[in-house]
Design a protein around this motif. Structure first.
Motif, mmCIF file in Angstrom:
data_model
loop_
_atom_site.group_PDB
_atom_site.id
_atom_site.type_symbol
_atom_site.label_atom_id
_atom_site.label_comp_id
_atom_site.label_asym_id
_atom_site.label_seq_id
_atom_site.Cartn_x
_atom_site.Cartn_y
_atom_site.Cartn_z
ATOM 1 N N GLU A 1 0.844 -1.187 0.000
ATOM 2 C CA GLU A 1 0.000 0.000 0.000
ATOM 3 C C GLU A 1 0.885 1.245 0.000
ATOM 4 N N PRO A 2 0.622 2.217 -0.889
ATOM 5 C CA PRO A 2 1.475 3.407 -0.972
ATOM 6 C C PRO A 2 1.643 4.138 0.356
ATOM 7 N N GLN A 3 0.608 4.146 1.192
ATOM 8 C CA GLN A 3 0.704 4.860 2.466
ATOM 9 C C GLN A 3 1.653 4.163 3.451
ATOM 10 N N ASP A 4 2.082 2.935 3.122
ATOM 11 C CA ASP A 4 2.998 2.195 3.994
ATOM 12 C C ASP A 4 4.464 2.354 3.580
ATOM 13 N N GLU A 5 4.747 3.335 2.737
ATOM 14 C CA GLU A 5 6.107 3.519 2.196
ATOM 15 C C GLU A 5 7.181 3.492 3.284
ATOM 16 N N ASP A 6 7.025 4.293 4.321
ATOM 17 C CA ASP A 6 8.052 4.356 5.367
ATOM 18 C C ASP A 6 8.193 3.027 6.101
ATOM 19 N N LYS A 7 7.065 2.392 6.394
ATOM 20 C CA LYS A 7 7.102 1.091 7.083
ATOM 21 C C LYS A 7 7.783 0.033 6.207
ATOM 22 N N PRO B 1 4.684 0.334 -4.996
ATOM 23 C CA PRO B 1 3.607 0.922 -4.206
ATOM 24 C C PRO B 1 2.304 1.006 -4.998
ATOM 25 N N PHE C 1 0.349 3.653 -7.127
ATOM 26 C CA PHE C 1 -0.405 4.481 -6.174
ATOM 27 C C PHE C 1 -1.910 4.250 -6.256
#
Length: 198
Positions: free
Chosen positions: A35-41, A159, A175
């Motif tokens: 999931e794009p919002q999980d990039e940092d994780k 992502p 995305f």
């Protein structure tokens, strides 16, 4: 994230995966979506995963495509002038310039091969796909990778979504955006790692 990391470790450390058994002469390029919002994780997870694989005796090269391009521009003395001109030249001209400077076949892939070309490297993990968009598209990276990366498995972290349709077409949605229209849809010679069973 822990489940994904454990699944990836199980696959990527498996001798059959590392030796590319069962690929029927296909290129050993895999896509792992997130999931794009999980990039940092995902970046943190990849760091931990690479450390765990190395501890397990697997030689891993982790390469961020965006950092790779920045390194090259810096070495050529182009990065600072680009940053200084960025506001004045406009988005389209900047996009065209970056597309030329990051050409996969002549610039990106040769540099990537230097990073992962060591005979001891068993596995390459690529990230930064979202960071190089739109001046680098995933399908052009995959097309350029195919002839170059046949000695070792390559996993590209993506992502978005990667799926195969009933008609056999492959669809990548960066995305979570709209898929490429069928007429212009490229053929991706890459396996979805979610479907891989060692």
């Amino acid at each position: 994230m822990a489940d994904q990391s454990e699944r990836l470790f199980r696959i990527l450390s498996h001798p059959h995966f590392l030796s590319m058994k069962g690929l029927a002469n296909e290129v050993p390029i895999f896509i792992e979506t997130y999931e794009p919002q999980d990039e940092d994780k995902v970046r943190i997870m990849i760091d931990h995963l690479a450390t765990r694989l190395r501890t397990h005796g697997v030689s891993v090269a982790v390469v961020d495509l965006f950092d790779l391009i920045l390194e090259q521009l810096e070495e050529e003395g182009r990065l600072q002038p680009i940053l200084e001109k960025e506001r004045s030249i406009g988005k389209q001209k900047l996009l065209d310039m970056m597309s030329n400077l990051a050409d996969p076949k002549t610039r990106l892939i040769p540099r990537l091969m230097k990073k992962v070309g060591d005979d001891g490297v068993q596995l390459a993990l690529l990230l930064g796909v979202g960071r190089v968009f739109p001046f680098l598209r995933t399908h052009t990276i995959l097309e350029s990778l195919q002839p170059a990366m046949v000695k070792r498995p390559v996993v590209m972290f993506f992502p978005g979504e990667y799926r195969q349709e009933e008609n056999g077409a492959s669809v990548l949605r960066l995305f979570g955006s709209q898929a490429t229209p069928p007429l212009y849809r490229p053929y991706y010679r890459a396996f979805n790692l979610a479907h891989y069973r060692p």
